[in-house]
Enzyme design. Sequence first.
Site, PDB file in Angstrom:
ATOM      1  N   GLU A 162      -0.020  -1.384   5.749  1.00 32.02           N
ATOM      2  CA  GLU A 162       1.056  -0.954   6.644  1.00 32.02           C
ATOM      3  C   GLU A 162       0.925   0.522   6.988  1.00 32.02           C
ATOM      4  O   GLU A 162       1.248   0.938   8.105  1.00 32.02           O
ATOM      5  CB  GLU A 162       2.419  -1.217   5.978  1.00 32.02           C
ATOM      6  CG  GLU A 162       3.621  -0.961   6.858  1.00 32.02           C
ATOM      7  CD  GLU A 162       4.161   0.466   6.796  1.00 32.02           C
ATOM      8  OE1 GLU A 162       5.046   0.798   7.598  1.00 32.02           O
ATOM      9  OE2 GLU A 162       3.695   1.236   5.927  1.00 32.02           O
ATOM     10  N   ASP A 176       0.834  -1.209   0.000  1.00 29.36           N
ATOM     11  CA  ASP A 176       0.000   0.000   0.000  1.00 29.36           C
ATOM     12  C   ASP A 176       0.866   1.254   0.000  1.00 29.36           C
ATOM     13  O   ASP A 176       2.074   1.206   0.262  1.00 29.36           O
ATOM     14  CB  ASP A 176      -0.940   0.008   1.201  1.00 29.36           C
ATOM     15  CG  ASP A 176      -0.211  -0.066   2.541  1.00 29.36           C
ATOM     16  OD1 ASP A 176       0.840  -0.731   2.610  1.00 29.36           O
ATOM     17  OD2 ASP A 176      -0.680   0.547   3.518  1.00 29.36           O
TER      18      ASP A 176
END
Length: 383
Positions: A143, A81
């Site tokens: 994350e 991400d």
Amino acid sequence: MNKIPELKARFSKLIAAPSISALTPEQDLSNHAVIALLHQWFSDLGFQCHSSEVIDSRNKHNLLAQIGSGQGGLLLAGHTDTVPFDEGRWTQSPFTLTEKDNRWYGLGSCDMKGFFALVLEAVKDFSPAQFKRPLYVFASADEETTMSGAKAFAEHSGIRPEYALIGEPTNLRPVYMHKGHLAQGIRVSGRSGHSSDPARGLNAIEIMHLVIGQLLKLKQHLADNFHEDAFSVPYPTMNFGHIHGGDAANRICGCCDLHLDIRPLPGLSLADLELMVANYLQDISLRYPGAISITTLYPGAESFAGSRDNPWTQLVEALSGNEAQVVNYSTEAPYIQRLGCQTLVLGPGSIEQAHQPDEYLAMDQLKPTVELLKKLIHRACIQ
């Protein structure tokens, strides 16, 4: 690095697949397109790949790719991400890989989807028959917000590598320790009323003044009692980042909110910190029953402590030519470490590029990263 067009093509496809993590639903995107690309590419190289949806996420997925079998081996880990981008502040599209001034620009080029393209470049010349011990590649979800992907992986994966490397941007300098992060919101609920008669209300700003006084005592307690010289800021920090209360000068303030950030050292858990905050505010809570509430603004990250003296750190120092260091930001390392492996953070690019408009990875980091990964894979999995 004789096939840089192939490497660039993979970078481009990863950058072109938006995978923004945000706490607000309108900005948050699935990482499924990135996972699908990695699943295909690693499968083509002989890896066994398994993707799984992260529970209680907005269609977010983890991927574990494995080649070789047996005990131990190496885990290469990273997140799929990115953070949201600042509309209008990029000089080119965040989702188009742009080469300029010996740099590759794009959202995730440095932090850190590009790392997976470099891992693929490093492993493509190894044959499956060469692996005496397993090589794992873990691609995580979320994350940048909750770290829910790494937390779920640590709990359910069942693998036990001997070594792990997390490819966050460190300019290829190994990181063996970092601080954690806790963000809390404190709300004081009073009773509004006309300012001409203070006794008819309960001024939330005045109570928040008492709260801040106690939190400053906690801040000093943390600085006085927890210390680690390896950090540039060698004690836990506390920051008051936001405060708001009231709506008019002639009204007793009925509600006041404070947001604070605490960065703990290794050895000080988030649960310990939360208990400290509650204990320091307990007397005020007893004096004003029901007036103070404490919430977690978003999921925090635990601190991480590896060892500078273990064989893995010493090997990575020797092969990278860089001394191991500590940093003040947080990564998935404490959750990967729960697998029982010697864990380091190391990857191409600078943390100063992370979360910035016109994020880029310098091209002179490409070849050194691939060569270093090849050497580490050979030492951990093949020789």
